[in-house]
Design an enzyme around this catalytic site. Structure first.
Site, PDB file in Angstrom:
ATOM      1  N   CYS A   1      32.997  34.502  95.146  1.00  0.00           N
ATOM      2  CA  CYS A   1      34.272  33.910  95.561  1.00  0.00           C
ATOM      3  C   CYS A   1      35.286  34.147  94.450  1.00  0.00           C
ATOM      4  O   CYS A   1      34.952  34.093  93.267  1.00  0.00           O
ATOM      5  CB  CYS A   1      34.109  32.410  95.784  1.00  0.00           C
TER       6      CYS A   1
ATOM      7  N   GLY B   1      32.168  31.711  99.367  1.00  0.00           N
ATOM      8  CA  GLY B   1      33.378  32.460  99.700  1.00  0.00           C
ATOM      9  C   GLY B   1      34.487  31.615 100.285  1.00  0.00           C
ATOM     10  O   GLY B   1      34.283  30.451 100.643  1.00  0.00           O
ATOM     11  N   GLU B   2      35.660  32.216 100.354  1.00  0.00           N
ATOM     12  CA  GLU B   2      36.850  31.547 100.886  1.00  0.00           C
ATOM     13  C   GLU B   2      37.224  32.259 102.195  1.00  0.00           C
ATOM     14  O   GLU B   2      37.694  33.404 102.156  1.00  0.00           O
ATOM     15  CB  GLU B   2      37.969  31.639  99.831  1.00  0.00           C
TER      16      GLU B   2
ATOM     17  N   SER C   1      36.640  25.670 106.348  1.00  0.00           N
ATOM     18  CA  SER C   1      37.047  24.949 105.142  1.00  0.00           C
ATOM     19  C   SER C   1      37.744  25.914 104.198  1.00  0.00           C
ATOM     20  O   SER C   1      37.260  27.007 103.939  1.00  0.00           O
ATOM     21  CB  SER C   1      35.804  24.343 104.476  1.00  0.00           C
TER      22      SER C   1
ATOM     23  N   SER D   1      40.229  21.839 101.229  1.00  0.00           N
ATOM     24  CA  SER D   1      39.657  21.417  99.952  1.00  0.00           C
ATOM     25  C   SER D   1      40.804  21.006  99.034  1.00  0.00           C
ATOM     26  O   SER D   1      41.418  21.845  98.384  1.00  0.00           O
ATOM     27  CB  SER D   1      38.843  22.565  99.338  1.00  0.00           C
ATOM     28  N   LEU D   2      41.078  19.725  98.986  1.00  0.00           N
ATOM     29  CA  LEU D   2      42.267  19.222  98.285  1.00  0.00           C
ATOM     30  C   LEU D   2      41.965  18.925  96.808  1.00  0.00           C
ATOM     31  O   LEU D   2      42.526  19.526  95.917  1.00  0.00           O
ATOM     32  CB  LEU D   2      42.776  17.972  99.008  1.00  0.00           C
ATOM     33  N   HIS D   3      41.105  17.945  96.573  1.00  0.00           N
ATOM     34  CA  HIS D   3      40.516  17.670  95.256  1.00  0.00           C
ATOM     35  C   HIS D   3      41.431  17.125  94.173  1.00  0.00           C
ATOM     36  O   HIS D   3      40.959  16.847  93.065  1.00  0.00           O
ATOM     37  CB  HIS D   3      39.804  18.905  94.688  1.00  0.00           C
TER      38      HIS D   3
ATOM     39  N   ASN E   1      28.346  17.322  93.071  1.00  0.00           N
ATOM     40  CA  ASN E   1      26.971  17.749  92.850  1.00  0.00           C
ATOM     41  C   ASN E   1      26.944  18.419  91.487  1.00  0.00           C
ATOM     42  O   ASN E   1      27.552  19.469  91.295  1.00  0.00           O
ATOM     43  CB  ASN E   1      26.531  18.717  93.956  1.00  0.00           C
TER      44      ASN E   1
ATOM     45  N   CYS F   1      26.796  21.253  98.579  1.00  0.00           N
ATOM     46  CA  CYS F   1      28.138  21.812  98.381  1.00  0.00           C
ATOM     47  C   CYS F   1      28.325  22.293  96.951  1.00  0.00           C
ATOM     48  O   CYS F   1      28.024  21.570  96.006  1.00  0.00           O
ATOM     49  CB  CYS F   1      29.206  20.747  98.616  1.00  0.00           C
TER      50      CYS F   1
END
Ligand code: SAH
Length: 358
Positions: A115, A164-165, A196, A219-221, A295, A338
């Site tokens: 990725c 991957g994205e 996602s 995927s904000l985070h 994780n 994840c």
């Protein structure tokens, strides 16, 4: 004719296959039959396609192939999650994960080898980008696993949350979904698919115009540009404010919502201020939030917050009217959770690293 010049059915949508067959003087409906064998029956071997005339089977075997990745390794977690290491034609490896009873049967599949996004807490990002998967390689993960796990009849969900994205490999990803959605393939419906993404904005706007519109997870985070720049480096190009704006205008059907994934990193993005900022940021967006306690993994410089801290964060969102869930970690004992998908041995060796410097 050698392997290289054969037409790969795995890379074709049904229209393309029908066109190829027509070009060889065959009837279009043979394409439907072949699709049924390949996807529904899980039989990529032309000789076994018993409703085709023998001479056609022989010709197909000469002119066509159906590339299918090989299962190089399979791990089963104590919670029933299965991680598959798949070997592609060029010997590269990817991972795909089966997560049972969520309550749905879910397949988590990859869109790239490695990725390019390099999110600070994700192991796949550490691999860097090796290459895009083809549409056939993306679809083949579903084709292979549904048969391996006997899921074709009972139904299953697909999440594009493996390596991957997906929006960084847009055309192949969308073509794979179209192939899987074909009624003679697996008849996968958009409601059963979740894409996602970190939010590659031009591609997200393009997704908004697709006829096959999967559920969207972002995927904000982080709740500030500075923090997201650090955690999700693509934010320096496509910033948080613009991303949320793109989500606001994303077309949703009645009752549909966008899922915002938020990895909780101890003491980094899990403070009460973050919770408040998150509520504000999502104001007016049809959103639900999925919290993912980190994780942990060697080489990842962050910690997982305590359950109490996770609960407090969830509570702070819920009491301000946000629908929130905490993702249960599945398959952690086999590194299938994840952000834990990485193909060992893809790191450059010390010698290779030195060579690269010279
Ligand atoms: N590139 C896409 C698809 C990968 S999905 C995307 O980023 O959305 C994988 C999900 O797991 C993403 O939400 C990702 O941010 C999250 N993730 C990555 N590393 C993680 C980790 N160490 N712990 C928990 N979640 C992680």
């Amino acid at each position: 004719m050698n392997e290289c010049t054969r037409i790969d059915v795995a890379e074709l949508d049904r229209g393309e296959l029908e066109h190829a067959l027509e070009g060889l003087g065959h009837e279009r409906f043979r394409g439907r039959q072949i699709f049924r064998w390949v996807y529904r029956q899980g039989v990529p071997d032309f000789a076994r396609m018993t409703d085709l005339p023998l001479d056609l089977r022989a010709e197909l075997a000469r002119r066509f192939t159906v590339s299918t990745p090989a299962i190089a390794h399979r791990d089963e977690s104590s919670d029933g999650t299965n991680k598959f290491l798949l070997e592609l034609a060029d010997r590269r490896h990817i991972e795909a994960v089966y997560i049972p009873d969520t309550p749905a049967q879910t397949l988590c599949i990859s869109t790239q080898v490695g990725c390019a996004m390099r999110c600070a807490f994700c192991l796949t990002g550490k691999m860097g980008m090796v290459r895009n998967l083809t549409a056939g390689e993306i679809a083949a993960q579903v084709r292979l696993l549904t048969h391996e796990l006997d899921l074709v009849e009972g139904g299953f969900n697909v999440v594009l949350m493996g390596m991957g994205e997906p929006l960084h490999n847009y055309d192949a990803t969308m073509k794979a979904l179209r192939m899987l959605a074909d009624p003679y393939a697996l008849g996968l419906t958009p409601g059963r698919v979740t894409l996602s993404t970190v939010g590659v904005l031009p591609a997200l706007d393009r997704l908004a115009t697709e006829p096959f519109m999967p559920n969207l997870a972002i995927s904000l985070h982080a709740t500030t540009e500075e923090m997201r720049d650090r955690l999700v480096p693509v934010n320096r190009k496509y910033g948080l404010a613009d991303l949320v704006e793109a989500c606001r205008r994303f077309p949703l059907k009645r009752r549909e919502r966008i899922t915002f994934e938020y990895v909780l990193l101890d003491g980094v993005n899990d403070t009460p201020q973050d919770a408040r900022r998150l509520v504000k940021l999502l104001h007016g967006v049809r959103a639900k939030v999925n919290l993912i306690p980190l994780n942990e993994a060697p080489g990842i410089p962050f910690g997982r917050p305590s359950d109490a801290r996770v609960d407090a964060f969830a509570e702070a969102l819920a009491e301000r009217g946000i629908t929130v869930s905490v993702r249960k970690s599945r398959g952690r004992d086999i590194r299938a959770a994840c952000g834990q998908l990485i193909v060992e041995g893809t790191f450059p060796s010390p010698a290779q690293r030195v060579a690269a410097l010279l």
